[in-house]
Design a protein around this motif. Structure first.
Motif, PDB file in Angstrom:
ATOM      1  N   SER A 106       0.846  -1.182   0.000  1.00  0.00           N
ATOM      2  CA  SER A 106       0.000   0.000   0.000  1.00  0.00           C
ATOM      3  C   SER A 106       0.887   1.239   0.000  1.00  0.00           C
ATOM      4  CB  SER A 106      -0.928   0.011   1.220  1.00  0.00           C
ATOM      5  OG  SER A 106      -1.802   1.117   1.185  1.00  0.00           O
ATOM      6  N   VAL A 107       0.291   2.378  -0.318  1.00  0.00           N
ATOM      7  CA  VAL A 107       1.011   3.655  -0.266  1.00  0.00           C
ATOM      8  C   VAL A 107       0.133   4.672   0.453  1.00  0.00           C
ATOM      9  CG1 VAL A 107       2.317   3.205  -2.379  1.00  0.00           C
ATOM     10  CG2 VAL A 107       0.147   4.438  -2.527  1.00  0.00           C
ATOM     11  N   SER A 108       0.753   5.655   1.071  1.00  0.00           N
ATOM     12  CA  SER A 108       0.024   6.630   1.880  1.00  0.00           C
ATOM     13  C   SER A 108      -0.616   7.701   1.015  1.00  0.00           C
ATOM     14  CB  SER A 108       0.976   7.295   2.878  1.00  0.00           C
ATOM     15  OG  SER A 108       1.813   8.218   2.198  1.00  0.00           O
ATOM     16  N   GLU A 109      -1.447   8.545   1.651  1.00  0.00           N
ATOM     17  CA  GLU A 109      -2.076   9.653   0.940  1.00  0.00           C
ATOM     18  C   GLU A 109      -1.048  10.674   0.461  1.00  0.00           C
ATOM     19  OE1 GLU A 109      -3.508  11.825   4.982  1.00  0.00           O
ATOM     20  OE2 GLU A 109      -2.955   9.736   4.697  1.00  0.00           O
ATOM     21  N   GLY A 110       0.156  10.667   1.075  1.00  0.00           N
ATOM     22  CA  GLY A 110       1.190  11.603   0.670  1.00  0.00           C
ATOM     23  C   GLY A 110       2.098  11.093  -0.433  1.00  0.00           C
ATOM     24  N   HIS A 111       1.870   9.851  -0.888  1.00  0.00           N
ATOM     25  CA  HIS A 111       2.633   9.325  -2.013  1.00  0.00           C
ATOM     26  C   HIS A 111       2.272  10.132  -3.261  1.00  0.00           C
ATOM     27  CE1 HIS A 111       3.731   6.595  -5.295  1.00  0.00           C
ATOM     28  NE2 HIS A 111       4.559   6.013  -4.436  1.00  0.00           N
ATOM     29  N   PRO A 112       3.238  10.438  -4.129  1.00  0.00           N
ATOM     30  CA  PRO A 112       2.952  11.294  -5.291  1.00  0.00           C
ATOM     31  C   PRO A 112       1.789  10.814  -6.156  1.00  0.00           C
ATOM     32  CG  PRO A 112       5.311  10.964  -5.042  1.00  0.00           C
ATOM     33  CD  PRO A 112       4.663  10.082  -4.035  1.00  0.00           C
ATOM     34  N   ASP A 113       1.715   9.516  -6.437  1.00  0.00           N
ATOM     35  CA  ASP A 113       0.615   9.017  -7.257  1.00  0.00           C
ATOM     36  C   ASP A 113      -0.727   9.192  -6.552  1.00  0.00           C
ATOM     37  OD1 ASP A 113       2.351   8.199  -9.288  1.00  0.00           O
ATOM     38  OD2 ASP A 113       2.619   6.210  -8.413  1.00  0.00           O
ATOM     39  N   LYS A 114      -0.735   9.055  -5.233  1.00  0.00           N
ATOM     40  CA  LYS A 114      -1.989   9.210  -4.487  1.00  0.00           C
ATOM     41  C   LYS A 114      -2.396  10.671  -4.356  1.00  0.00           C
ATOM     42  CE  LYS A 114      -3.701   5.601  -4.381  1.00  0.00           C
ATOM     43  NZ  LYS A 114      -5.006   5.524  -5.005  1.00  0.00           N
ATOM     44  N   ILE A 115      -1.424  11.577  -4.310  1.00  0.00           N
ATOM     45  CA  ILE A 115      -1.762  13.011  -4.363  1.00  0.00           C
ATOM     46  C   ILE A 115      -2.504  13.287  -5.665  1.00  0.00           C
ATOM     47  CG2 ILE A 115      -0.868  15.365  -4.439  1.00  0.00           C
ATOM     48  CD1 ILE A 115       1.621  14.322  -2.946  1.00  0.00           C
ATOM     49  N   ALA A 116      -1.991  12.749  -6.764  1.00  0.00           N
ATOM     50  CA  ALA A 116      -2.630  12.944  -8.068  1.00  0.00           C
ATOM     51  C   ALA A 116      -4.040  12.360  -8.078  1.00  0.00           C
ATOM     52  CB  ALA A 116      -1.773  12.306  -9.164  1.00  0.00           C
ATOM     53  N   ASP A 117      -4.204  11.152  -7.540  1.00  0.00           N
ATOM     54  CA  ASP A 117      -5.528  10.531  -7.481  1.00  0.00           C
ATOM     55  C   ASP A 117      -6.504  11.382  -6.669  1.00  0.00           C
ATOM     56  OD1 ASP A 117      -4.828   8.327  -8.994  1.00  0.00           O
ATOM     57  OD2 ASP A 117      -4.500   7.000  -7.278  1.00  0.00           O
ATOM     58  N   GLN A 118      -6.038  11.907  -5.547  1.00  0.00           N
ATOM     59  CA  GLN A 118      -6.925  12.674  -4.667  1.00  0.00           C
ATOM     60  C   GLN A 118      -7.346  14.000  -5.289  1.00  0.00           C
ATOM     61  OE1 GLN A 118      -5.603  12.119  -0.199  1.00  0.00           O
ATOM     62  NE2 GLN A 118      -3.928  11.534  -1.544  1.00  0.00           N
ATOM     63  N   ILE A 119      -6.443  14.631  -6.021  1.00  0.00           N
ATOM     64  CA  ILE A 119      -6.817  15.863  -6.724  1.00  0.00           C
ATOM     65  C   ILE A 119      -7.838  15.558  -7.812  1.00  0.00           C
ATOM     66  CG2 ILE A 119      -5.972  17.689  -8.252  1.00  0.00           C
ATOM     67  CD1 ILE A 119      -3.320  17.597  -6.652  1.00  0.00           C
ATOM     68  N   VAL A 147       1.896  15.536 -10.666  1.00  0.00           N
ATOM     69  CA  VAL A 147       2.546  16.355  -9.643  1.00  0.00           C
ATOM     70  C   VAL A 147       4.047  16.086  -9.667  1.00  0.00           C
ATOM     71  CG1 VAL A 147       0.523  16.479  -8.141  1.00  0.00           C
ATOM     72  CG2 VAL A 147       2.120  14.605  -7.836  1.00  0.00           C
ATOM     73  N   THR A 148       4.815  17.151  -9.521  1.00  0.00           N
ATOM     74  CA  THR A 148       6.275  17.036  -9.447  1.00  0.00           C
ATOM     75  C   THR A 148       6.777  18.195  -8.598  1.00  0.00           C
ATOM     76  OG1 THR A 148       8.300  16.710 -10.741  1.00  0.00           O
ATOM     77  CG2 THR A 148       6.713  18.337 -11.578  1.00  0.00           C
ATOM     78  N   THR A 149       8.057  18.409  -8.534  1.00  0.00           N
ATOM     79  CA  THR A 149       8.611  19.451  -7.678  1.00  0.00           C
ATOM     80  C   THR A 149       7.953  20.803  -7.954  1.00  0.00           C
ATOM     81  OG1 THR A 149      10.739  18.308  -7.634  1.00  0.00           O
ATOM     82  CG2 THR A 149      10.720  20.623  -6.953  1.00  0.00           C
ATOM     83  N   GLY A 150       7.184  21.286  -6.986  1.00  0.00           N
ATOM     84  CA  GLY A 150       6.597  22.616  -7.080  1.00  0.00           C
ATOM     85  C   GLY A 150       5.554  22.806  -8.159  1.00  0.00           C
ATOM     86  N   VAL A 198      14.366  11.660   3.523  1.00  0.00           N
ATOM     87  CA  VAL A 198      13.943  13.036   3.782  1.00  0.00           C
ATOM     88  C   VAL A 198      13.286  13.622   2.545  1.00  0.00           C
ATOM     89  CG1 VAL A 198      14.732  15.380   4.321  1.00  0.00           C
ATOM     90  CG2 VAL A 198      15.682  13.417   5.564  1.00  0.00           C
ATOM     91  N   ILE A 199      13.905  13.414   1.388  1.00  0.00           N
ATOM     92  CA  ILE A 199      13.336  13.894   0.125  1.00  0.00           C
ATOM     93  C   ILE A 199      12.274  12.901  -0.326  1.00  0.00           C
ATOM     94  CG2 ILE A 199      13.814  14.421  -2.296  1.00  0.00           C
ATOM     95  CD1 ILE A 199      16.679  15.121  -1.439  1.00  0.00           C
ATOM     96  N   GLY A 200      11.028  13.348  -0.359  1.00  0.00           N
ATOM     97  CA  GLY A 200       9.927  12.468  -0.742  1.00  0.00           C
ATOM     98  C   GLY A 200       8.821  13.251  -1.403  1.00  0.00           C
ATOM     99  N   GLY A 201       7.646  12.638  -1.492  1.00  0.00           N
ATOM    100  CA  GLY A 201       6.530  13.304  -2.145  1.00  0.00           C
ATOM    101  C   GLY A 201       6.852  13.647  -3.588  1.00  0.00           C
ATOM    102  N   PRO A 202       6.185  14.641  -4.162  1.00  0.00           N
ATOM    103  CA  PRO A 202       6.421  15.001  -5.567  1.00  0.00           C
ATOM    104  C   PRO A 202       7.819  15.533  -5.850  1.00  0.00           C
ATOM    105  CG  PRO A 202       4.277  15.771  -4.849  1.00  0.00           C
ATOM    106  CD  PRO A 202       4.991  15.316  -3.609  1.00  0.00           C
TER     107      PRO A 202
END
Length: 418
Positions: A9-22, A45-48, A244-248
Motif C-alpha cells: 500500500s502507499v500513503s495519501e502523501g505518495h505522489p501518485d496518491k496526491i494525483a488521485d486525490q486531486i 505532480v512534481t517538484t513545485g 527526507v526527500i519524498g513526495g512530488p
C-alpha cells in the motif's frame, strides 16, 4: 506446501496518491453542482508543480486551482522544505470539453439505455479470510499506513518526525489449504524530518515502527488474527536509509498508477483501468465497484469462500458482453461456476445506468476512495459541503462505499436456496 503472498500500500502523501486525490476532488465538485457531469481528468505532480488535464462536459465552473491546493493542504504538504507546498506550488490546467464522439455513445433519450463509457473488462473479488472480505496482506498494508497517518496528524507526541510520503508491504505465509499462518515480512518506508546522525535516525525509526506503530495496528484486528504476529517477523524499516526527500519532489506522481493498491493487492485479477478522475459513466470505475458488490455479497451469503467476478462492455452499448464467475473450487452450492454466473446475471442488473442508480454513484463520494483502497472500506452516511468557482456553497447528504454493503445477501440466499 506453505507459500508466501505479498501486497503493498502507499500513503495519501505518495505522489501518485496526491494525483488521485486531486482528480477525485474535481470529480466530487463537478457532481456536486451538476450530477450529469461527464468527466475524465488526470493530474501530474512534481517538484513545485501540478498539471491538470482531461475532458469535461458539465454546466458548472470550478476554481480547479483552489480545489487542488485544498487537497494538497489536507494531505499535509504545508512546509516549504518539502519542495511541494499547497500555497506556493504552480498549477496549470489543460482541462477541455469532452469529445462529442464519446458522449453520443453514452447519453440516450431513455436513460436506462445509457451506453458504457468505454470498452473493457472489470473484476471484483472477495474472500472470507478477513471480516471485510478483503485479502489479508493488502488489508494489513492499508492498516499500517492509515495508523501511521493518524499518528502523523493527531499523535505527534508519539512519533514527531513523520512527513506525508510512505509505503508499506506485508508478506503472509499460507498453508497449502490457503489459510494464513503467520506474517513473514513487514516493510515500512516513511518520509521523515532530517536527523543530525543517520545511524541514530535509522535506529529511532525502526524502534518506533516496531514498538509503537505495529502494536497499534494489531490492537485494531480481531483476536483470531493476533497470532499471526510473532517474534520471527522480518522487518525492513526504511531499508534504503535516509528518506527526507519524498513526495512530488522525490518522484513524479500521476493519476491511475496504483491500480493494484486500489483494488485487491494482486489477488484475483484486474482489467487494467484506473478509477480516480472518472465519473461513473466510465465502467472502468462503476462496473469494478459493482463486481466487488456482487463478489462480497456472494461470499457473505455463503455461496462460496472466495470468488472472482468479471464483467465486460462494448463502448456505447448498455448490456454487458459477459459475466464470468470463478469460485476457485470453494463453492458451497451444487452448481457450476457458469450456473452461478447465470444466477448472478438474474439478480444484478449490470447496465451502466442501473449500476449508477443501485450504488448511488452520481454523488460527491469519491475523495474518500482516492487513498487506502477503493474496496474493503466501511460505508458511511455523511454530509459534504463544496464550493464552485463563484463561491457558491452546496451541501449534500451522501452515502459512501455503497458497493461494500451486504444489502443483497438475503436475495442471493433466496436465489441459491441457502
Amino acid at each position: 506446501m506453505p507459500y508466501l503472498f505479498t501486497s503493498e500500500s502507499v500513503s495519501e502523501g505518495h505522489p501518485d496518491k496526491i494525483a488521485d486525490q486531486i482528480s477525485d476532488a474535481l470529480i466530487d465538485h463537478f457532481l456536486a453542482f451538476d450530477a450529469s457531469s461527464k468527466v475524465a481528468c488526470e493530474t501530474l505532480v512534481t517538484t513545485g508543480q501540478v498539471v491538470l488535464a482531461g475532458e469535461v462536459k458539465s454546466k458548472v465552473y470550478l476554481d480547479v486551482q483552489q480545489i487542488a491546493r485544498d487537497v494538497i493542504r489536507r494531505i499535509g504538504y504545508t512546509k516549504s522544505e518539502y519542495m511541494f507546498e499547497a500555497n506556493s506550488c504552480g498549477i496549470l490546467s489543460a482541462i477541455h470539453e469532452q469529445s462529442p464522439d464519446i458522449n453520443q455513445g453514452v447519453e440516450r433519450s431513455n436513460p436506462e439505455d445509457q451506453g458504457a463509457g468505454d470498452q473493457g473488462m472489470m473484476f471484483g473479488y472477495a474472500t472470507n479470510e478477513t471480516d471485510n472480505y478483503m485479502p489479508l496482506a493488502l488489508d494489513l498494508s492499508h492498516r499500517i499506513l492509515l495508523e501511521l497517518s493518524d499518528i502523523r496528524k493527531n499523535h505527534s507526541d508519539l512519533i514527531g518526525y513523520l512527513r506525508p510520503d510512505a509505503k508499506s508491504q506485508v508478506t503472509i505465509e499460507y498453508s497449502d489449504k490457503h489459510e494464513p499462518l503467520r506474517i513473514d515480512t513487514i516493510v515500512v518506508s516513511t518520509q521523515h524530518d532530517d536527523f543530525a546522525d543517520d545511524a541514530t535516525m535509522l535506529a529511532k525509526i525502526r524502534k518506533d515502527i516496531i514498538e509503537i506503530l505495529i502494536p497499534r495496528v494489531k490492537a485494531q484486528l480481531p483476536a483470531r488474527l493476533h497470532n499471526l504476529f510473532n517474534d520471527h517477523i522480518t522487518y525492513h524499516i526504511n531499508p534504503t536509509g535516509k528518506f527526507v526527500i519524498g513526495g512530488p519532489h522525490g518522484d513524479t506522481g500521476l493519476t491511475g498508477r496504483k491500480i493494484i493498491v486500489d483494488t485487491y493487492g494482486g489477488r484475483g485479477a484486474h482489467g487494467g483501468g484506473a478509477f480516480s478522475g472518472k465519473d461513473p459513466s466510465k465502467v472502468d470505475r462503476s462496473a469494478a465497484y459493482a463486481t466487488r458488490h456482487i463478489a462480497k455479497n456472494l461470499v457473505a451469503a455463503g455461496v462460496c469462500d472466495e470468488v472472482l467476478v468479471q464483467v465486460s462492455y462494448a463502448i456505447g452499448v448498455a448490456k454487458p458482453t459477459n459475466i464470468y464467475v470463478n469460485t476457485y473450487g470453494t463453492a458451497k452450492v451444487q452448481l457450476s461456476d457458469g450456473e452461478i454466473a447465470q444466477r448472478v446475471n438474474e439478480i444484478f442488473d449490470m447496465r451502466p445506468y442501473a449500476i449508477e442508480k443501485r450504488l448511488k454513484l452520481r454523488t460527491p463520494i469519491y475523495s474518500d476512495t482516492a487513498a487506502y483502497g477503493h474496496m474493503g472500506r466501511k460505508p458511511e452516511n455523511k454530509k459534504v459541503t463544496l464550493r464552485d468557482g463563484s463561491g457558491q456553497l452546496v451541501e449534500h447528504q451522501v452515502e459512501t462505499f455503497t458497493w461494500e454493503k451486504l444489502d443483497y445477501v438475503d436475495q442471493v440466499k433466496a436465489s441459491f436456496g441457502l
